[in-house]
Design an enzyme around this catalytic site. Structure first.
Site, PDB file in Angstrom:
ATOM      1  N   CYS A 113       1.008  -1.112  -0.183  1.00 44.67           N
ATOM      2  CA  CYS A 113      -0.146   0.079   0.019  1.00 44.67           C
ATOM      3  C   CYS A 113       1.016   1.214  -0.068  1.00 44.67           C
ATOM      4  CB  CYS A 113      -0.964   0.069   1.212  1.00 44.67           C
ATOM      5  SG  CYS A 113      -1.963  -1.579   1.227  1.00 44.67           S
ATOM      6  N   HIS A 244      -3.334   6.690   2.948  1.00 41.68           N
ATOM      7  CA  HIS A 244      -4.093   5.485   2.398  1.00 41.68           C
ATOM      8  C   HIS A 244      -5.264   5.053   2.967  1.00 41.68           C
ATOM      9  CE1 HIS A 244      -4.179   1.282   1.083  1.00 41.68           C
ATOM     10  NE2 HIS A 244      -4.042   0.732   2.140  1.00 41.68           N
ATOM     11  N   ASN A 274     -10.406  -0.947  -0.111  1.00 38.65           N
ATOM     12  CA  ASN A 274      -8.771  -0.730   0.012  1.00 38.65           C
ATOM     13  C   ASN A 274      -8.187  -1.102  -1.172  1.00 38.65           C
ATOM     14  OD1 ASN A 274      -6.101  -1.251   0.352  1.00 38.65           O
ATOM     15  ND2 ASN A 274      -6.229  -1.942   2.357  1.00 38.65           N
TER      16      ASN A 274
END
Ligand code: UT7
Length: 320
Positions: A113, A244, A274
């Site tokens: 990520c 994020h 996500n």
């Protein structure tokens, strides 16, 4: 020479997967998913769409908005944990080929990520050293291909999508990327991993969600404190805080700990879930397209992911 963040683009597949899809297939509820994650829906790529396809669509928009000719691009970086091919060729090579950008250096970044921030750091270094002038950086993920849809504790979190940016050389310090920090700690590799290659369970992502959650909040918060301190800046210097997009509760906890106001915090996890390395550029693009992000604004990026990896960036948005 300085590096400037010249343009942004993003692409999401049209197929929307709501929480009902999970409720129909496993023991869960809309209330649990929304309360624990803040996610209402995510986008899912079609069977024939690859990670590079998503990355190419995002890149075309970023290139067009940058005003440069694609042939001026001299480096292509793709951050991904769901590459088209397992080890080679890199997804960056495929993206460069599909865009018909020939004879350029192209490689992938594996930092989960945090991948987009790692890519930003590499692009900045190549430009500041004078080695490259226009770098295409892409965060692209088809996470639906590595999610275990029998694991109810993680599968509802993830979605597919891509974001891309053009980072260009400039002599104007006022439009330069201010700073990028990147870190890693392999001793905590077991929190988030994809154990093996090929078919079967080993190809799927595994996550110790609750432990990861706690480390994420701690790390994301302390990294922002450091980058602001290092650059003698405070919250008031930041127009948008773009973390994020892993989980609404993580973003809220970090945003509150850092005392950011609601109008500074950016949240897209509700509609995309996500999307790992794609989540930050997709969120930047959302702000740009909605008019919330303007040229000259200062944005603070903050990410955390498997590795473990983490990083933050202070960026002047220099898009015209
Ligand atoms: O992007 C990279 C970094 N990733 C992250 O930062 C993600 C971090 N982790 C998370 O977002 C959260 O840990 C999750 C959303 C994955 C889970 O939330 P949690 O608050 O940590 O829940 P938990 O794992 O502690 O589980 C709480 C309860 C358990 O039941 P008991 O033991 O309390 O009876 C689980 O079995 O919720 C249960 N549970 C579910 N219930 C309904 C787990 N998954 C589900 C589900 N539906 N889908």
């Amino acid at each position: 020479m300085f590096a400037s963040f010249r343009s942004i683009g993003a692409y999401v597949p049209s197929d929307i997967r709501t929480n009902q899809w999970f409720i129909d297939r496993m023991e869960t509820t809309d209330e649990w998913i929304v309360k624990r994650t803040g996610i209402n829906e995510r986008r899912i790529a079609s069977d024939i769409q690859t990670t590079s396809d998503l990355g190419v669509e995002a890149s075309k928009i970023a290139i067009e908005r940058s005003g440069i000719d694609k042939n001026e691009i001299d480096l292509v970086l793709c951050a991904t944990i769901s590459p088209d091919y397992m080890c080679m060729p890199s997804t960056a090579c495929i993206i460069a080929d599909k865009l018909e950008i020939n004879d350029v250096m192209a490689f992938d970044i594996s930092a989960a990520c945090t991948g987009f921030i790692y890519a930003l750091s590499i692009a900045k270094a190549f430009i500041e050293s004078g080695m490259k002038k226009n770098v295409l950086i892409v965060g692209a993920e088809k996470l639906s291909s590595i999610v275990d849809y029998t694991d109810r504790t993680t599968c509802m979190l993830f979605g597919d999508g891509a974001g891309a940016a053009i980072i260009s050389a400039t002599t104007n310090k006022d439009e330069a990327i201010i700073d990028v920090r990147c870190s890693a700690d392999g001793s905590q590799k077991d929190l988030l991993l994809t154990p093996g290659v090929g078919s079967g369970e080993k190809q799927f992502m595994q996550m110790k969600g609750n432990e990861t959650f706690k480390v994420a909040v701690r790390t994301l918060t302390s990294d922002v404190v450091k980058i602001l301190e290092n650059n003698q800046m405070t919250n008031d210097d930041i127009d948008l805080f773009i973390p994020h997009q892993a989980n609404y509760r993580i973003i809220k906890a970090v945003g509150d700990a850092l005392d950011f106001k609601d109008e500074q915090k950016v949240l897209t996890v509700d509609k995309y879930g996500n999307t790992s390395s794609a989540s930050i550029p997709m969120a930047i693009n959302d702000c740009y397209e909605s008019g919330r992000l303007k040229s000259g604004d200062t944005i603070l990026l903050d990410a955390f992911g498997g590795g473990l990896t983490w990083g933050s960036a202070l960026v002047k948005f220099a898009s015209k």
